[in-house]
Scaffold this motif. Structure first.
Motif, PDB file in Angstrom:
ATOM      1  N   GLY A 144       0.923   7.418   4.422  1.00  0.00           N
ATOM      2  CA  GLY A 144       2.040   7.997   3.686  1.00  0.00           C
ATOM      3  C   GLY A 144       3.299   7.152   3.698  1.00  0.00           C
ATOM      4  O   GLY A 144       3.450   6.204   4.476  1.00  0.00           O
TER       5      GLY A 144
ATOM      6  N   ASN B  13       3.376  10.290   8.519  1.00  0.00           N
ATOM      7  CA  ASN B  13       2.069  10.276   7.860  1.00  0.00           C
ATOM      8  C   ASN B  13       1.481   8.868   7.775  1.00  0.00           C
ATOM      9  O   ASN B  13       0.581   8.606   6.984  1.00  0.00           O
ATOM     10  N   ASN B  14       2.028   7.957   8.579  1.00  0.00           N
ATOM     11  CA  ASN B  14       1.567   6.571   8.513  1.00  0.00           C
ATOM     12  C   ASN B  14       1.332   6.044   9.925  1.00  0.00           C
ATOM     13  O   ASN B  14       2.278   5.767  10.653  1.00  0.00           O
TER      14      ASN B  14
ATOM     15  N   GLY C 174      -4.587   6.002   6.987  1.00  0.00           N
ATOM     16  CA  GLY C 174      -3.814   7.210   6.725  1.00  0.00           C
ATOM     17  C   GLY C 174      -4.641   8.475   6.654  1.00  0.00           C
ATOM     18  O   GLY C 174      -5.854   8.476   6.879  1.00  0.00           O
ATOM     19  N   PRO C 175      -3.960   9.581   6.322  1.00  0.00           N
ATOM     20  CA  PRO C 175      -4.666  10.847   6.156  1.00  0.00           C
ATOM     21  C   PRO C 175      -5.392  10.903   4.814  1.00  0.00           C
ATOM     22  O   PRO C 175      -5.112  10.096   3.924  1.00  0.00           O
TER      23      PRO C 175
END
Length: 592
Positions: free
Chosen positions: A374, A379-380, A386-387
């Motif tokens: 992200g 989110n990174n 990543g997700p």
């Protein structure tokens, strides 16, 4: 309005964010802009021109060109009549063109220039079903793209409406032939909804809006750039096409984009150039540069490193990293990297410099994105991809293989139902061929290619990509391939980065004026690489360590047949071409 088919993107942009520069390209030194309305008009002319030629729903039309506005005119124009685009790399061989034209049943071709026109004419010499070849550039004796547009101008755009209405989201939009590391290319069938669902599910991860500009240079025939282009256009982002990789730095400064997509190798080259400039500095300037670089290499998206580190980093950003940002145009919000593993040190340094690198993962067969790091630090996780994006499922099989299921998974391989059934199981899980794991429960990490792992004679599994990735962390290593299947230990073929090696030679009093063949045998050079390999070996278990290596003078390229168009090594061919060299590595039992 809802975007259900690729060409709905144009209607959507006209209704919501009409642009004066929907697309732009540099022609004779000037950026020429195409508005959304002009784009739609040109697309309609392509559609009407194709109908005039007899192209119907389901027919296949090839596009072979580097990125330019005409690529998009052709793409949307083909789609509006319900036909299927077959994009191809300009760099592949005449034999590959011939195979794809025949396998897909291509009826018409768009090519950019005289060289590609010659290749296509050779490939279609005994293929009478390929009836039309149009060139984007003016080429002596070849039908020009403007002739097709003129045909289209005579038609009525209203006649396209029923044809567009007949196109369903699940209809085949494009046939993308992936040139694997073995065998003939495979035609991946992607529907309108395959790609558009990927756009929708990636939407919140890519921070762009109608005020933004993107620079596009990754080939549009690759699904990554194609999908991102659709996503840009849905969001009203202006797209400027880079002139060439040679002048990318100039284009970045001129266009000042907020975003661009890239492959890791380009970021490595940018980083290596910056570091080389750092070496050229003297005194306090040089000390400050490497102080900032060391700070950057310690950066962690997941951890606040405290007041002292943050204060030092803020200072480094003011006096050193601001120049990096200026070199990339000065407005860059993020870079999306895909197509291969990004070295964690690059991600750390760029994030530290205020340039957020979002590493993504996917395949042509998944349209392409499965996961992406992200834009937000939380989110990174550096070192992972990543997700997962929205509405995409992933499970890890017992042998570690990544399986995925979503609306973005292809319809199948063209003309190959058995292969399709092998890769997509009865429950709809696509078998990626990649080995991976989840870190912290939600970040996907790729550890290797299942098909590329091999066993040593001692029965230990070796993941070559991981070792190669580690060795390539050195700016002195351009390419490498780890070998050793059924042998006692892993060894490596290493191709130096000769520009960096020459810099090292000058600093260390080594003569580098002779041919490359002599340089790779130079005692001091071999000793330096020996130390480098030993340093990187420390990251691996005893049985994974590279015990021997050979330095090679010539790069592997697409033209030599040793790399795929997406710059992956063709292991089988390289092994075959260097049989004697590899045998010599194992001929004696002495260890390096």
């Amino acid at each position: 309005m809802e975007v259900r088919r690729s060409f709905d993107i144009l209607t959507h942009q006209l209704a919501t964010t009409p642009k004066t520069d929907a697309l732009a390209a540099k022609i004779n030194g000037t950026w020429e802009k195409i508005s959304t309305q002009q784009l739609q008009d040109n697309v309609n002319q392509v559609s009407l021109g194709l109908l005039e030629l007899g192209i119907q729903k389901g027919d296949k039309v090839a596009i072979i060109s580097m990125n330019r506005p005409e690529w998009m005119f052709a793409d949307f124009g083909i789609a509006q009549v319900g036909a299927t685009s077959v994009p191809m790399y300009p760099s592949i061989t005449v034999e590959d063109y011939k195979y794809i034209f025949k396998d897909a049943g291509v009826k018409a071709v768009f090519v950019s220039d005289d060289k590609l026109y010659a290749k296509v004419k050779e490939a279609t010499a005994d293929l009478p079903e390929v009836k039309h070849v149009f060139t984007f550039d003016k080429v002596q004796g070849a039908p020009h793209f403007s002739e097709l547009l003129e045909k289209g101008k005579k038609g009525d755009p209203a006649t396209l409406e029923p044809l567009k209405a007949a196109v369903q989201p699940d209809d085949l939009l494009t046939l993308i032939y992936t040139s694997g590391t073995t065998g003939n290319p495979k035609g991946v069938m992607l529907s309108h909804d395959n790609i558009l669902s990927n756009c929708r599910n990636s939407q919140r991860f890519v921070p762009v809006n109608a005020a933004d500009t993107a620079l596009s240079f990754l080939p549009l025939c690759h699904i990554f750039e194609r999908m991102v282009t659709y996503l840009y256009m849905i969001n009203g982002v202006s797209i400027y096409y880079a002139e060439s990789m040679e002048v990318i730095a100039d284009n970045l400064r001129e266009v000042k984009p907020q975003i661009f997509t890239t492959v890791p190798r380009l970021l490595e080259k940018v980083y290596d150039k910056i570091v080389a400039k750092g070496h050229e500095q003297e005194g306090i300037k040089k000390s400050l540069f490497f102080w900032a670089l060391d700070l950057g290499l310690k950066y962690d998206t997941q951890k606040d490193q405290g007041f002292v580190y943050n204060t030092q980093l803020a200072l480094a950003n003011k006096i050193i990293f601001n120049k990096w940002r200026e070199a990339l145009g000065g407005n860059l919000r993020c870079i999306v990297s895909g197509g291969g593993a990004l070295q964690p040190r690059l991600a750390r340094v760029f994030w530290a410099a205020g340039i957020r690198v979002m590493e993504g993962y996917g395949l042509t067969e998944t349209s392409p994105v499965i996961a992406v790091g992200g834009f937000e630090p939380e989110n990174n996780l550096i070192g992972t991809v990543g997700p997962l994006i929205d509405n995409v499922e992933v499970k890890i099989a017992e042998d570690g293989e990544i399986l995925t299921r979503s609306a973005s998974v292809m319809k199948g391989y063209y003309n190959q139902p058995e292969l399709t059934a092998k890769e997509i199981d009865a429950d709809g899980w696509f078998h990626t061929g990649d080995i991976g794991e989840f870190v912290n429960g939600r970040f996907l990490k790729i550890t290797d290619r299942k098909k590329e792992m091999f066993k040593t004679s001692g029965g230990k599994y070796i993941a070559p990509q991981v070792i190669e990735g580690k060795l390539k962390e050195s700016p002195l290593v351009e390419q490498c391939m780890v070998v050793g299947a059924d042998q006692k230990f892993p060894a490596a073929l290493i191709i130096p980065s000769f520009d960096d090696l020459k810099g090292w030679c000058k600093r260390n009093g080594v003569d580098c004026n002779g041919p490359k063949e002599e340089l790779v045998k130079n005692e001091k050079v071999v000793k330096m690489y020996d130390e480098l390999v030993k340093k990187y070996n420390q990251s691996f278990a005893q049985w994974e360590q590279v015990k021997k290596f050979v330095l090679m003078p010539n790069q592997w390229t697409v033209e030599t047949g040793e790399m795929t168009p997406t710059m992956k090594v063709k292991r089988k061919i390289i092994t075959e071409n260097n049989k004697d060299v590899i045998e010599a590595l194992y001929h004696h039992d002495e260890r390096r």
